[in-house]
Motif scaffolding. Structure first.
Motif, PDB file in Angstrom:
ATOM      1  N   ALA A  86      81.275  34.231  13.188  1.00  0.00           N
ATOM      2  CA  ALA A  86      79.984  33.691  13.600  1.00  0.00           C
ATOM      3  C   ALA A  86      78.850  34.306  12.620  1.00  0.00           C
ATOM      4  CB  ALA A  86      79.865  34.283  15.009  1.00  0.00           C
ATOM      5  N   GLU A  87      78.749  35.566  12.419  1.00  0.00           N
ATOM      6  CA  GLU A  87      77.686  36.097  11.678  1.00  0.00           C
ATOM      7  C   GLU A  87      77.570  35.379  10.078  1.00  0.00           C
ATOM      8  OE1 GLU A  87      76.247  40.302   9.853  1.00  0.00           O
ATOM      9  OE2 GLU A  87      77.172  40.294  11.827  1.00  0.00           O
ATOM     10  N   LEU A  88      78.933  35.050   9.563  1.00  0.00           N
ATOM     11  CA  LEU A  88      78.933  34.409   8.206  1.00  0.00           C
ATOM     12  C   LEU A  88      78.215  33.022   8.235  1.00  0.00           C
ATOM     13  CD1 LEU A  88      82.194  35.794   6.859  1.00  0.00           C
ATOM     14  CD2 LEU A  88      79.859  36.442   5.932  1.00  0.00           C
ATOM     15  N   GLU A  89      78.569  32.466   9.314  1.00  0.00           N
ATOM     16  CA  GLU A  89      78.284  30.966   9.648  1.00  0.00           C
ATOM     17  C   GLU A  89      76.747  30.934   9.798  1.00  0.00           C
ATOM     18  OE1 GLU A  89      80.524  29.796  12.708  1.00  0.00           O
ATOM     19  OE2 GLU A  89      82.144  29.234  11.787  1.00  0.00           O
ATOM     20  N   LEU A  90      76.004  31.738  10.587  1.00  0.00           N
ATOM     21  CA  LEU A  90      74.797  32.032  10.858  1.00  0.00           C
ATOM     22  C   LEU A  90      73.944  32.136   9.399  1.00  0.00           C
ATOM     23  CD1 LEU A  90      72.420  32.085  12.542  1.00  0.00           C
ATOM     24  CD2 LEU A  90      72.605  34.524  13.093  1.00  0.00           C
ATOM     25  N   GLN A  91      74.625  33.155   8.724  1.00  0.00           N
ATOM     26  CA  GLN A  91      73.888  33.546   7.213  1.00  0.00           C
ATOM     27  C   GLN A  91      73.967  32.322   6.478  1.00  0.00           C
ATOM     28  OE1 GLN A  91      76.019  36.479   5.339  1.00  0.00           O
ATOM     29  NE2 GLN A  91      74.296  37.863   5.088  1.00  0.00           N
ATOM     30  N   ARG A  92      74.925  31.504   6.645  1.00  0.00           N
ATOM     31  CA  ARG A  92      75.105  30.169   5.542  1.00  0.00           C
ATOM     32  C   ARG A  92      74.028  29.532   6.196  1.00  0.00           C
ATOM     33  NH1 ARG A  92      81.092  28.636   4.962  1.00  0.00           N
ATOM     34  NH2 ARG A  92      80.205  27.166   3.380  1.00  0.00           N
ATOM     35  N   VAL A  93      74.077  29.151   7.440  1.00  0.00           N
ATOM     36  CA  VAL A  93      72.970  28.239   8.056  1.00  0.00           C
ATOM     37  C   VAL A  93      71.561  28.654   7.605  1.00  0.00           C
ATOM     38  CG1 VAL A  93      71.896  27.154  10.029  1.00  0.00           C
ATOM     39  CG2 VAL A  93      74.296  27.433   9.672  1.00  0.00           C
TER      40      VAL A  93
END
Length: 115
Positions: A86-93
């Motif tokens: 979830a943190e990686l996805e947020l970082q990508r967004v």
């Protein structure tokens, strides 16, 4: 007279200024020892898991049995679980929104994201 009463009122000649400090240091030492023991156990558990999938080094995937595929996929699942998806996805967004056309974090974009 007065000097004798001052020396007797303190109880003894040798007293700690903060009697809780020795206890605090003992607790900190025990906590540090506990963390070191946890780190050693974690490292040992990792070695056991790596030993369980050591067959991947000696044989190719085409020669694995069903049990070996299960061990390998279970190991991969545990390794992937170490990271926060979830943190990686947020970082990508956030990189997509604030990163600009280069899609690389620059200082001003990073500061804009933190505001």
């Amino acid at each position: 007279g007065e000097a004798d009463s001052d020396s007797n009122s303190s109880g003894s000649d040798f007293e700690c200024e903060d009697p809780g400090s020795v206890r605090d240091w003992c607790l900190r030492g025990m906590l540090l020892l506990f963390y070191v023991a946890l780190a050693a156990c974690s490292f040992q558990a990792l070695l056991v898991k790596l030993t369980m999938v050591s067959f991947t080094v000696f044989r190719g995937p085409s020669h694995w049995k069903l049990r070996e595929w299960g061990l390998f996929l279970g190991f991969v699942n545990q390794i992937v679980g170490i990271t926060s998806i979830a943190e990686l996805e947020l970082q990508r967004v956030l990189l997509f929104v604030f990163g600009g056309s280069a899609a690389v974090w620059h200082r001003d974009e990073y500061e804009a994201c933190n505001e």
